[in-house]
Design an enzyme around this catalytic site. Structure first.
Site, PDB file in Angstrom:
ATOM      1  N   CYS A  91      -6.611 -17.627 -44.861  1.00 33.69           N
ATOM      2  CA  CYS A  91      -7.890 -17.081 -45.359  1.00 33.69           C
ATOM      3  C   CYS A  91      -8.322 -17.800 -46.642  1.00 33.69           C
ATOM      4  O   CYS A  91      -8.892 -17.176 -47.556  1.00 33.69           O
ATOM      5  CB  CYS A  91      -7.828 -15.566 -45.601  1.00 33.69           C
ATOM      6  SG  CYS A  91      -7.400 -14.624 -44.151  1.00 33.69           S
ATOM      7  N   HIS A 120      -9.538 -17.369 -52.221  1.00 31.93           N
ATOM      8  CA  HIS A 120      -9.404 -16.681 -50.931  1.00 31.93           C
ATOM      9  C   HIS A 120     -10.817 -16.368 -50.436  1.00 31.93           C
ATOM     10  O   HIS A 120     -11.737 -16.196 -51.242  1.00 31.93           O
ATOM     11  CB  HIS A 120      -8.613 -15.391 -51.168  1.00 31.93           C
ATOM     12  CG  HIS A 120      -8.299 -14.587 -49.946  1.00 31.93           C
ATOM     13  ND1 HIS A 120      -9.200 -13.721 -49.372  1.00 31.93           N
ATOM     14  CD2 HIS A 120      -7.177 -14.501 -49.201  1.00 31.93           C
ATOM     15  CE1 HIS A 120      -8.630 -13.145 -48.319  1.00 31.93           C
ATOM     16  NE2 HIS A 120      -7.411 -13.592 -48.188  1.00 31.93           N
ATOM     17  N   GLN A 167      -2.801 -11.722 -55.906  1.00 34.14           N
ATOM     18  CA  GLN A 167      -1.495 -12.397 -55.810  1.00 34.14           C
ATOM     19  C   GLN A 167      -0.801 -12.468 -57.170  1.00 34.14           C
ATOM     20  O   GLN A 167       0.256 -13.093 -57.285  1.00 34.14           O
ATOM     21  CB  GLN A 167      -1.664 -13.816 -55.239  1.00 34.14           C
ATOM     22  CG  GLN A 167      -2.218 -13.869 -53.836  1.00 34.14           C
ATOM     23  CD  GLN A 167      -1.251 -13.312 -52.782  1.00 34.14           C
ATOM     24  OE1 GLN A 167      -0.077 -13.050 -53.048  1.00 34.14           O
ATOM     25  NE2 GLN A 167      -1.752 -13.106 -51.568  1.00 34.14           N
ATOM     26  N   LYS A 225       0.178  -5.471 -51.435  1.00 33.08           N
ATOM     27  CA  LYS A 225       0.925  -6.676 -51.818  1.00 33.08           C
ATOM     28  C   LYS A 225       1.888  -6.386 -52.964  1.00 33.08           C
ATOM     29  O   LYS A 225       2.629  -7.265 -53.404  1.00 33.08           O
ATOM     30  CB  LYS A 225      -0.049  -7.781 -52.235  1.00 33.08           C
ATOM     31  CG  LYS A 225      -0.943  -8.265 -51.089  1.00 33.08           C
ATOM     32  CD  LYS A 225      -1.788  -9.417 -51.546  1.00 33.08           C
ATOM     33  CE  LYS A 225      -2.985  -9.677 -50.656  1.00 33.08           C
ATOM     34  NZ  LYS A 225      -2.661 -10.124 -49.310  1.00 33.08           N
ATOM     35  N   ASP A 281      -9.511 -12.112 -59.671  1.00 36.35           N
ATOM     36  CA  ASP A 281      -8.893 -11.628 -58.437  1.00 36.35           C
ATOM     37  C   ASP A 281      -7.379 -11.657 -58.661  1.00 36.35           C
ATOM     38  O   ASP A 281      -6.751 -12.715 -58.612  1.00 36.35           O
ATOM     39  CB  ASP A 281      -9.311 -12.534 -57.271  1.00 36.35           C
ATOM     40  CG  ASP A 281      -8.591 -12.184 -55.974  1.00 36.35           C
ATOM     41  OD1 ASP A 281      -7.734 -11.281 -55.988  1.00 36.35           O
ATOM     42  OD2 ASP A 281      -8.886 -12.829 -54.946  1.00 36.35           O
TER      43      ASP A 281
HETATM   44  N1  C6P Z   1      -4.338 -12.502 -48.903  1.00 36.95           N
HETATM   45  C1  C6P Z   1      -2.629 -13.571 -47.568  1.00 36.95           C
HETATM   46  O1  C6P Z   1      -1.871 -13.650 -46.590  1.00 36.95           O
HETATM   47  P1  C6P Z   1      -7.012  -7.623 -49.027  1.00 36.95           P
HETATM   48  O2  C6P Z   1      -7.065  -8.165 -47.649  1.00 36.95           O
HETATM   49  O3  C6P Z   1      -8.320  -7.007 -49.455  1.00 36.95           O
HETATM   50  O4  C6P Z   1      -5.842  -6.751 -49.304  1.00 36.95           O
HETATM   51  O5  C6P Z   1      -6.769  -8.886 -49.998  1.00 36.95           O
HETATM   52  C2  C6P Z   1      -7.640  -9.967 -49.962  1.00 36.95           C
HETATM   53  C3  C6P Z   1      -7.150 -11.064 -50.854  1.00 36.95           C
HETATM   54  C4  C6P Z   1      -7.894 -11.389 -51.975  1.00 36.95           C
HETATM   55  N2  C6P Z   1      -7.490 -12.335 -52.834  1.00 36.95           N
HETATM   56  C5  C6P Z   1      -6.341 -13.011 -52.644  1.00 36.95           C
HETATM   57  C6  C6P Z   1      -5.932 -14.040 -53.647  1.00 36.95           C
HETATM   58  C7  C6P Z   1      -5.550 -12.729 -51.521  1.00 36.95           C
HETATM   59  O6  C6P Z   1      -4.411 -13.407 -51.347  1.00 36.95           O
HETATM   60  C8  C6P Z   1      -5.971 -11.746 -50.590  1.00 36.95           C
HETATM   61  C9  C6P Z   1      -5.174 -11.464 -49.349  1.00 36.95           C
HETATM   62  C10 C6P Z   1      -3.401 -12.307 -47.805  1.00 36.95           C
HETATM   63  O7  C6P Z   1      -2.707 -14.480 -48.382  1.00 36.95           O
HETATM   64  C11 C6P Z   1      -4.030 -11.786 -46.548  1.00 36.95           C
HETATM   65  S1  C6P Z   1      -5.327 -12.823 -45.951  1.00 36.95           S
END
Ligand code: C6P
Length: 422
Positions: A380, A139, A219, A242, A216
């Protein structure tokens, strides 16, 4: 029966034995909504999950009967809010099985957590000529902070390649580990494709060369049981929103020794032990990294979300979602002109797909008219979508409260898309 009758208690968590999805769905008020005259079919869980009433009630309870600033007051409300906030830290510790609660740093989310590590650990350990190793599946939140660090230090970002199924090529990953590698930073689960990376093996390979690893977990935490001690990773980051928690709050886990050796991220209140104009002495971890008034209610509600998921049972959630993913994969493959993008052998509940001759945004718009919410675009994660030959896909991402009937609705919606663009 509700899956968690007493959200405020700290009793031992006993998971239920099987996932009663109908009962689970009653915990999520938003799932009763109708959108454009149709029952809502929410398949955008990777972007953000929906929230059970236990989490919503925890937020309401905080603002109606606990609201005060923490770690500061001697009055009743401040002491209550402080105790609840620290209890939430303990719940998050338990959720990922960290060794100590002080290894749990509350941040805004995965993005802030990675930026924190890049700018504190990174600025002290990385110099010109060093390398940070990521994968092609990341991401943007696990790419851009390292690019910024590389610009600041003269270090170089290296990228471990993937195959056409969207799986990491382990031999290439291993080949890229070298004496200049300062850190491996890798996503556990790809948000764009659903690929589950072999992070345990990756950590073992990196550690055998003395290289620390950041995982990370944004997910991963909603879909599988996480044990950071078993994984052995040095850092683990995730967002609350999430995993059924509120937006604006998440966690950076770090091994205590690493966090202690890192300089603070931001300066301000609560992160200090004493301040004079001549010298400031920083607070201990975790507070050293929590400058300013945090999202107190959000952290408390996130603790409730973690307990909610654990009470359901992360292994049951994983099994249920795995079945649903297989059902959905089979169903989508049977639709004319639909192609699934990302076919890794190990996947979490994300399906990226395209429909030949139809732009993904049009797929999303037509499905929306049927009450079906999916995400379209590059998610993203532009490099991985482009690596597989697309500039955008449609993405259905599933949660434990989704059903086969909802997958059937998605399939019917896709048949309609194909019809419209005949
Ligand atoms: N992915 C998606 O629709 P934040 O925005 O900080 O809560 O998470 C960022 C982030 C970091 N790593 C991974 C693997 C992610 O999937 C995400 C966020 C969302 O896939 C929003 S772009």
């Amino acid at each position: 029966m509700s899956v968690m009758e007493q959200p405020g208690t700290t009793s031992r968590i006993v998971p239920v034995r099987s996932l009663d999805v109908a009962a689970v769905r009653r915990d999520f008020p938003i799932l009763n909504m109708r959108v454009h005259g149709h029952p809502l079919v929410y398949l955008d869980n990777a972007a953000t999950s929906q929230k059970p009433r236990q989490v919503i009630e925890a937020l309401t309870r905080y603002y109606t009967s606990q609201n005060a600033n923490i770690h500061r007051g001697v009055h009743y409300l401040s002491e209550t809010a402080t105790a609840e906030h620290e209890e939430a830290r303990e719940r998050l510790r338990r959720f990922i099985n960290a060794a100590q609660a002080r290894e749990i740093i509350f941040v805004r989310g995965a993005t802030e957590a990675i930026n924190l590590v890049a700018q504190t650990w990174g600025r002290t350990h990385v110099k010109a000529g060093d390398e940070i190793l990521v994968t092609h599946l990341e991401h943007h939140a696990n790419i851009v902070p390292w690019q910024m660090l590389c610009e600041q230090t003269g270090a170089r970002l290296r990228v471990a390649p993937i195959n056409d199924a969207g799986e990491l090529i382990m031999e290439e990953f291993e080949r890229l580990l070298n004496p200049r590698t300062r850190l491996v930073s890798v996503t556990f689960v790809s948000n764009a494709l659903g690929t589950i990376n072999p992070v345990s093996d990756m950590i073992a390979l990196a550690h055998s060369r003395g290289i620390p690893v950041l995982v990370d977990g944004a997910q991963a935490v909603p879909h599988m049981r996480i044990d950071v001690q078993e994984l052995g990773c040095d850092f683990f980051v995730f967002s609350g929103h999430k995993m059924c928690g509120p937006t604006g709050v998440g966690v950076l886990y770090g091994k205590a020794a690493r966090l202690e050796a890192m300089p603070p991220y931001q300066g301000g209140g609560d992160m200090i032990r004493s301040v004079s104009f001549e010298k400031t002495i920083y607070n201990d971890i975790p507070f050293k990294f929590e400058a300013g008034t945090p999202d107190i209610g959000g952290a408390i509600a996130l603790g409730v979300a973690a307990e909610y998921l654990q009470r359901l049972g992360m292994d049951l959630i994983a099994d249920y979602e795995h079945d649903l993913l297989e059902y959905a994969t089979r169903a989508l493959r049977a639709v004319d002109r639909v192609r699934i993008v990302g076919n890794a052998a190990r996947k979490a509940s994300v399906i990226s797909f395209v429909v030949d001759g139809v732009h993904p945004h049009d797929i999303g718009t037509i499905l929306d008219q049927e009450g079906i919410a999916i995400r379209t675009g590059h998610h993203c994660a532009q490099p991985v979508i482009e690596r597989l030959g697309y500039d955008a896909t449609a993405r259905a991402s599933l949660a434990f409260y989704n059903t086969r009937e909802e997958i059937d609705a998605l399939v019917a919606g896709l048949r309609r898309v194909v019809e419209v663009f005949g």
